[in-house]
Design an enzyme around this catalytic site. Structure first.
Site, PDB file in Angstrom:
ATOM      1  N   HIS A   1      -7.502  -2.173   9.306  1.00 45.40           N
ATOM      2  CA  HIS A   1      -8.697  -2.889   8.870  1.00 45.40           C
ATOM      3  C   HIS A   1      -9.621  -3.014  10.084  1.00 45.40           C
ATOM      4  O   HIS A   1      -9.943  -4.110  10.525  1.00 45.40           O
ATOM      5  CB  HIS A   1      -8.336  -4.268   8.315  1.00 45.40           C
ATOM      6  CG  HIS A   1      -7.579  -4.227   7.034  1.00 45.40           C
ATOM      7  ND1 HIS A   1      -7.372  -5.351   6.269  1.00 45.40           N
ATOM      8  CD2 HIS A   1      -6.972  -3.214   6.375  1.00 45.40           C
ATOM      9  CE1 HIS A   1      -6.670  -5.043   5.190  1.00 45.40           C
ATOM     10  NE2 HIS A   1      -6.405  -3.742   5.244  1.00 45.40           N
TER      11      HIS A   1
ATOM     12  N   HIS B   1     -12.873  -1.914   3.204  1.00 45.11           N
ATOM     13  CA  HIS B   1     -11.433  -2.154   3.363  1.00 45.11           C
ATOM     14  C   HIS B   1     -10.916  -1.607   4.693  1.00 45.11           C
ATOM     15  O   HIS B   1     -10.544  -2.376   5.566  1.00 45.11           O
ATOM     16  CB  HIS B   1     -10.696  -1.534   2.160  1.00 45.11           C
ATOM     17  CG  HIS B   1      -9.242  -1.835   2.102  1.00 45.11           C
ATOM     18  ND1 HIS B   1      -8.513  -1.736   0.935  1.00 45.11           N
ATOM     19  CD2 HIS B   1      -8.353  -2.200   3.050  1.00 45.11           C
ATOM     20  CE1 HIS B   1      -7.246  -2.054   1.176  1.00 45.11           C
ATOM     21  NE2 HIS B   1      -7.128  -2.331   2.461  1.00 45.11           N
TER      22      HIS B   1
ATOM     23  N   TYR C   1     -14.669  15.125  19.235  1.00 43.16           N
ATOM     24  CA  TYR C   1     -13.281  14.700  19.081  1.00 43.16           C
ATOM     25  C   TYR C   1     -12.948  14.210  17.680  1.00 43.16           C
ATOM     26  O   TYR C   1     -11.843  14.458  17.181  1.00 43.16           O
ATOM     27  CB  TYR C   1     -12.954  13.656  20.155  1.00 43.16           C
ATOM     28  CG  TYR C   1     -13.139  14.250  21.520  1.00 43.16           C
ATOM     29  CD1 TYR C   1     -12.201  15.131  22.043  1.00 43.16           C
ATOM     30  CD2 TYR C   1     -14.300  14.008  22.245  1.00 43.16           C
ATOM     31  CE1 TYR C   1     -12.393  15.726  23.277  1.00 43.16           C
ATOM     32  CE2 TYR C   1     -14.503  14.605  23.478  1.00 43.16           C
ATOM     33  CZ  TYR C   1     -13.547  15.468  23.997  1.00 43.16           C
ATOM     34  OH  TYR C   1     -13.749  16.067  25.205  1.00 43.16           O
TER      35      TYR C   1
ATOM     36  N   GLU D   1       0.821  -1.218   0.000  1.00 40.35           N
ATOM     37  CA  GLU D   1       0.000   0.000   0.000  1.00 40.35           C
ATOM     38  C   GLU D   1       0.858   1.272   0.000  1.00 40.35           C
ATOM     39  O   GLU D   1       0.381   2.340   0.381  1.00 40.35           O
ATOM     40  CB  GLU D   1      -0.932   0.005   1.220  1.00 40.35           C
ATOM     41  CG  GLU D   1      -1.800  -1.230   1.380  1.00 40.35           C
ATOM     42  CD  GLU D   1      -2.855  -1.398   0.292  1.00 40.35           C
ATOM     43  OE1 GLU D   1      -2.785  -0.674  -0.711  1.00 40.35           O
ATOM     44  OE2 GLU D   1      -3.738  -2.259   0.447  1.00 40.35           O
TER      45      GLU D   1
ATOM     46  N   HIS E   1      -2.795   2.909   8.362  1.00 43.71           N
ATOM     47  CA  HIS E   1      -3.930   2.258   7.686  1.00 43.71           C
ATOM     48  C   HIS E   1      -4.296   1.002   8.471  1.00 43.71           C
ATOM     49  O   HIS E   1      -3.434   0.181   8.771  1.00 43.71           O
ATOM     50  CB  HIS E   1      -3.533   1.903   6.250  1.00 43.71           C
ATOM     51  CG  HIS E   1      -4.488   0.986   5.543  1.00 43.71           C
ATOM     52  ND1 HIS E   1      -5.855   1.133   5.602  1.00 43.71           N
ATOM     53  CD2 HIS E   1      -4.268  -0.104   4.760  1.00 43.71           C
ATOM     54  CE1 HIS E   1      -6.432   0.185   4.873  1.00 43.71           C
ATOM     55  NE2 HIS E   1      -5.489  -0.582   4.354  1.00 43.71           N
TER      56      HIS E   1
END
Length: 215
Positions: free
Chosen positions: A95, A160, A120, A74, A93
């Site tokens: 999941h 994703h 927040y 990625e 990143h």
């Protein structure tokens, strides 16, 4: 922070995310800018729970891999944030379960993925852009981030997972945790007439805390 300290911090925070179930198996990736303008990146196929500081992928300031294991597939996502947001010092990143679930709901706002439930998420993330589904590793994900022209610090990849850029590793991790917790609240409250923040309250938060808020 020197490079040795940064390597340790990346692995410590990644392990914390893994231990609390915010990513699983060998999913997720993390990167951080080094003092010389290069990058430290989690290697491909590795678990956040078992990152080795000495084996992180090391890129120089020209984007050339100079040490460590091969990087996450990625990389286009990470470089897109660094290239379009000059203040980005780290990208994470995950999941994470609830944010992925929310991305599958048919009524979410693609331009402002998270509902305004608490101050927040607004303070730490601004508006989160929901991007369409891409195959894992597809360079088009990076192109989609570049298409936002640096106006968003966070995106949600449909089906994703979230991707967040921050000024440093701690800030990026804090922000992505807030994204997941807000998504969890949103999923818990589906079908309930919950009182979200009003437009006026959101504007006050944006003004008081100088939030990037692309109208």
């Amino acid at each position: 922070m020197n490079e040795a300290g940064l390597r340790e911090q990346i692995c410590l925070l990644a392990r914390s995310l893994f231990d609390r179930g915010l990513t699983h198996g060998s999913t997720g990736n993390i990167s951080a800018r080094t003092g010389d303008g290069g990058l430290l990146v989690s290697p491909t196929g590795t678990s956040f729970g078992r990152l080795d500081p000495g084996r992180l992928s090391r890129f120089d300031a020209k984007g050339v891999l100079i040490a460590g294991d091969p990087p996450t597939k990625e990389m286009p996502l990470h470089t897109a944030f660094y290239d379009t947001r000059s203040k980005a010092g780290a990208v994470v990143h995950l999941h994470s379960c609830h944010s992925v679930a929310l991305s599958m709901m048919p009524d979410v706002d693609e331009d402002n993925f998270l509902p305004p439930l608490t101050p927040y998420a607004i303070m730490l993330l601004g508006k989160v852009k929901l991007l369409p589904f891409f195959l894992p590793g597809d360079p088009a994900m990076g192109a989609a981030v570049r298409g936002l022209a640096g106006k968003r610090s966070a995106v949600m990849l449909a089906n994703h997972g979230p991707v967040v850029a921050g000024k440093d590793v701690a800030a990026a991790c804090n922000a992505i945790e807030e994204l997941e917790e807000t998504a969890r609240l949103a999923m818990m409250l589906r079908g309930v007439e919950a009182r979200a923040l009003s437009g006026g309250q959101v504007r006050k938060i944006v003004t008081k805390f100088d939030v990037e808020w692309d109208e």
